[in-house]
Design a protein around this motif. Structure first.
Motif, PDB file in Angstrom:
ATOM      1  N   ASP A  47       0.753  -1.183  -0.199  1.00 28.48           N
ATOM      2  CA  ASP A  47       0.009   0.055  -0.097  1.00 28.48           C
ATOM      3  C   ASP A  47       0.804   1.426  -0.055  1.00 28.48           C
ATOM      4  OD1 ASP A  47      -2.110  -1.508  -0.051  1.00 28.48           O
ATOM      5  OD2 ASP A  47      -2.820  -1.251   2.161  1.00 28.48           O
ATOM      6  N   LYS A  48       2.177   1.321   0.855  1.00 26.37           N
ATOM      7  CA  LYS A  48       2.793   2.441   0.884  1.00 26.37           C
ATOM      8  C   LYS A  48       3.507   2.682  -0.369  1.00 26.37           C
ATOM      9  CE  LYS A  48       6.870   3.990   3.335  1.00 26.37           C
ATOM     10  NZ  LYS A  48       8.040   3.567   4.194  1.00 26.37           N
ATOM     11  N   ARG A  49       3.772   1.493  -1.199  1.00 26.50           N
ATOM     12  CA  ARG A  49       4.461   1.602  -2.386  1.00 26.50           C
ATOM     13  C   ARG A  49       3.438   2.095  -3.227  1.00 26.50           C
ATOM     14  NH1 ARG A  49       6.083  -3.888  -3.063  1.00 26.50           N
ATOM     15  NH2 ARG A  49       7.180  -4.012  -1.043  1.00 26.50           N
ATOM     16  N   SER A  50       2.285   1.434  -3.542  1.00 32.05           N
ATOM     17  CA  SER A  50       1.370   2.045  -4.255  1.00 32.05           C
ATOM     18  C   SER A  50       0.942   3.307  -3.952  1.00 32.05           C
ATOM     19  CB  SER A  50      -0.036   1.289  -3.935  1.00 32.05           C
ATOM     20  OG  SER A  50      -1.089   1.671  -4.575  1.00 32.05           O
ATOM     21  N   LEU A  51       0.745   3.978  -2.708  1.00 32.42           N
ATOM     22  CA  LEU A  51       0.629   5.179  -2.407  1.00 32.42           C
ATOM     23  C   LEU A  51       1.891   6.244  -2.923  1.00 32.42           C
ATOM     24  CD1 LEU A  51      -1.137   5.027   1.184  1.00 32.42           C
ATOM     25  CD2 LEU A  51      -2.283   5.715  -0.872  1.00 32.42           C
ATOM     26  N   LYS A  52       2.806   5.813  -2.764  1.00 30.87           N
ATOM     27  CA  LYS A  52       4.187   6.415  -3.188  1.00 30.87           C
ATOM     28  C   LYS A  52       4.141   6.487  -4.674  1.00 30.87           C
ATOM     29  CE  LYS A  52       7.790   5.742   0.121  1.00 30.87           C
ATOM     30  NZ  LYS A  52       9.130   5.180   0.273  1.00 30.87           N
ATOM     31  N   ILE A  53       3.854   5.496  -5.333  1.00 36.46           N
ATOM     32  CA  ILE A  53       3.472   5.571  -6.869  1.00 36.46           C
ATOM     33  C   ILE A  53       2.443   6.487  -7.380  1.00 36.46           C
ATOM     34  CG2 ILE A  53       2.755   4.231  -8.929  1.00 36.46           C
ATOM     35  CD1 ILE A  53       4.408   1.996  -7.415  1.00 36.46           C
ATOM     36  N   LEU A  55       1.366   9.131  -5.408  1.00 33.53           N
ATOM     37  CA  LEU A  55       1.947  10.417  -5.058  1.00 33.53           C
ATOM     38  C   LEU A  55       2.657  10.912  -5.899  1.00 33.53           C
ATOM     39  CD1 LEU A  55       1.986  12.730  -2.915  1.00 33.53           C
ATOM     40  CD2 LEU A  55       3.934  11.523  -1.836  1.00 33.53           C
ATOM     41  N   LYS A  56       3.593   9.875  -6.638  1.00 36.55           N
ATOM     42  CA  LYS A  56       4.248  10.689  -7.703  1.00 36.55           C
ATOM     43  C   LYS A  56       3.825  10.784  -8.854  1.00 36.55           C
ATOM     44  CE  LYS A  56       8.858  11.028  -8.906  1.00 36.55           C
ATOM     45  NZ  LYS A  56       9.595  12.161  -8.223  1.00 36.55           N
ATOM     46  N   GLU A  57       2.813   9.824  -9.359  1.00 33.77           N
ATOM     47  CA  GLU A  57       1.949  10.254 -10.261  1.00 33.77           C
ATOM     48  C   GLU A  57       1.151  11.596 -10.283  1.00 33.77           C
ATOM     49  OE1 GLU A  57      -0.578   6.604 -10.684  1.00 33.77           O
ATOM     50  OE2 GLU A  57       1.057   5.543 -11.673  1.00 33.77           O
ATOM     51  N   LEU A  58       0.637  11.855  -9.092  1.00 38.68           N
ATOM     52  CA  LEU A  58       0.044  12.956  -8.829  1.00 38.68           C
ATOM     53  C   LEU A  58       0.817  14.186  -8.964  1.00 38.68           C
ATOM     54  CD1 LEU A  58      -2.515  12.213  -5.623  1.00 38.68           C
ATOM     55  CD2 LEU A  58      -2.921  13.130  -7.949  1.00 38.68           C
ATOM     56  N   GLU A  59       2.157  14.018  -8.421  1.00 36.20           N
ATOM     57  CA  GLU A  59       3.053  15.205  -8.396  1.00 36.20           C
ATOM     58  C   GLU A  59       3.477  15.388  -9.972  1.00 36.20           C
ATOM     59  OE1 GLU A  59       6.559  13.759  -6.162  1.00 36.20           O
ATOM     60  OE2 GLU A  59       5.559  14.513  -4.279  1.00 36.20           O
ATOM     61  N   LEU A  60       3.615  14.432 -10.777  1.00 36.40           N
ATOM     62  CA  LEU A  60       3.888  14.289 -12.159  1.00 36.40           C
ATOM     63  C   LEU A  60       2.698  14.906 -12.707  1.00 36.40           C
ATOM     64  CD1 LEU A  60       5.699  10.938 -12.993  1.00 36.40           C
ATOM     65  CD2 LEU A  60       6.904  13.335 -12.912  1.00 36.40           C
ATOM     66  N   SER A  61       1.332  14.490 -12.582  1.00 34.31           N
ATOM     67  CA  SER A  61       0.257  15.109 -13.065  1.00 34.31           C
ATOM     68  C   SER A  61       0.167  16.779 -12.724  1.00 34.31           C
ATOM     69  CB  SER A  61      -1.086  14.256 -12.505  1.00 34.31           C
ATOM     70  OG  SER A  61      -1.913  14.918 -12.893  1.00 34.31           O
ATOM     71  N   HIS A  62       0.521  17.030 -11.397  1.00 32.80           N
ATOM     72  CA  HIS A  62       0.499  18.242 -11.128  1.00 32.80           C
ATOM     73  C   HIS A  62       1.377  18.986 -12.034  1.00 32.80           C
ATOM     74  CE1 HIS A  62      -2.376  18.266  -7.521  1.00 32.80           C
ATOM     75  NE2 HIS A  62      -2.498  16.892  -7.894  1.00 32.80           N
ATOM     76  N   GLU A  63       2.714  18.530 -11.703  1.00 32.20           N
ATOM     77  CA  GLU A  63       3.579  19.456 -12.521  1.00 32.20           C
ATOM     78  C   GLU A  63       3.408  19.651 -13.989  1.00 32.20           C
ATOM     79  OE1 GLU A  63       7.358  17.176 -12.304  1.00 32.20           O
ATOM     80  OE2 GLU A  63       7.586  17.477 -10.007  1.00 32.20           O
ATOM     81  N   ASP A  64       2.617  18.409 -14.610  1.00 28.57           N
ATOM     82  CA  ASP A  64       2.340  18.765 -16.073  1.00 28.57           C
ATOM     83  C   ASP A  64       1.011  19.685 -16.116  1.00 28.57           C
ATOM     84  OD1 ASP A  64       3.832  16.636 -17.002  1.00 28.57           O
ATOM     85  OD2 ASP A  64       2.492  15.087 -16.854  1.00 28.57           O
ATOM     86  N   VAL A  65       0.135  19.412 -15.082  1.00 30.54           N
ATOM     87  CA  VAL A  65      -0.878  20.465 -14.949  1.00 30.54           C
ATOM     88  C   VAL A  65      -0.479  21.944 -14.680  1.00 30.54           C
ATOM     89  CG1 VAL A  65      -2.867  21.402 -13.343  1.00 30.54           C
ATOM     90  CG2 VAL A  65      -2.727  19.179 -14.234  1.00 30.54           C
ATOM     91  N   ILE A  66       0.664  22.268 -14.003  1.00 27.19           N
ATOM     92  CA  ILE A  66       1.373  23.470 -13.774  1.00 27.19           C
ATOM     93  C   ILE A  66       1.904  23.839 -15.044  1.00 27.19           C
ATOM     94  CG2 ILE A  66       3.251  24.669 -12.389  1.00 27.19           C
ATOM     95  CD1 ILE A  66       2.284  23.018 -10.076  1.00 27.19           C
TER      96      ILE A  66
END
Length: 181
Positions: A47-53, A55-66
């Motif tokens: 779950d932690k790995r999944s959440l990290k992934i 989170l990373k995807e969200l960060e990447l997505s947010h970076e793309d959005v930004i």
């Protein structure tokens, strides 16, 4: 006594068996708990790995959005700047055209006023020239009249002088003849 000893031995044996069973149960329970804990820990790690992934995807997505928002913002600013520059050029062209029209109107007005002033000046010059010619003609006529009068007077005086000379001669002749008589 023996009986107590045996009973104690049996109870001790039962107790030992119970302890052994409890130890076995405890060990089994502990092993099961550890297995369950390891499973939960593994699940939590997953779950932690999944959440990290995520989170990373969200960060990447947010970076793309930004990045997209920054790109859109830059494009919007560029469009606004271009629109503002175009509007400024249009205003400048509009006011330059107005200035040109105003200059042309002022130049035409200036030329018209100069023409009117020249017309008035020419009219005044013509009036002055006519007045001068009339005054010159009047003075010329006046002096011509004086000259003619003077010439007439001179001629009249010459005639008088001649008449007087004739009279004097005739008087001289008469006076010369008178003594002879």
């Amino acid at each position: 006594k023996q009986w107590y000893q045996r009973r104690v031995a049996i109870t001790a044996g039962e107790h030992q068996n119970n302890i052994t069973e409890l130890k076995a149960d405890g060990t089994l329970t502990l092993k099961l708990e550890q297995d369950e804990h390891r499973g939960k820990e593994a699940d939590l790690r997953k779950d932690k790995r999944s959440l990290k992934i995520q989170l990373k995807e969200l960060e990447l997505s947010h970076e793309d959005v930004i990045k997209n928002l920054k790109k859109q913002h830059d494009e919007m600013i560029t469009a606004l700047r271009q629109d503002s520059e175009r509007h400024a050029k249009e205003l400048q062209a509009k006011y330059e055209k107005k200035m040109k029209v105003l200059r042309e109107e002022l130049e035409l007005r200036r030329k018209t006023e100069i023409h009117e002033i020249e017309e008035r000046k020419n009219g005044q010059i013509n009036t002055l020239m006519k007045n001068h010619e009339k005054a010159f003609s009047d003075i010329k006529n006046y002096y011509n009249d004086i000259t003619l009068n003077n010439l007439a007077l001179i001629n009249s005086l010459k005639e008088n002088v001649e008449d007087m000379k004739k009279k004097e001669k005739s008087t001289d002749c008469d006076s010369a003849l008178i003594p002879l008589l």
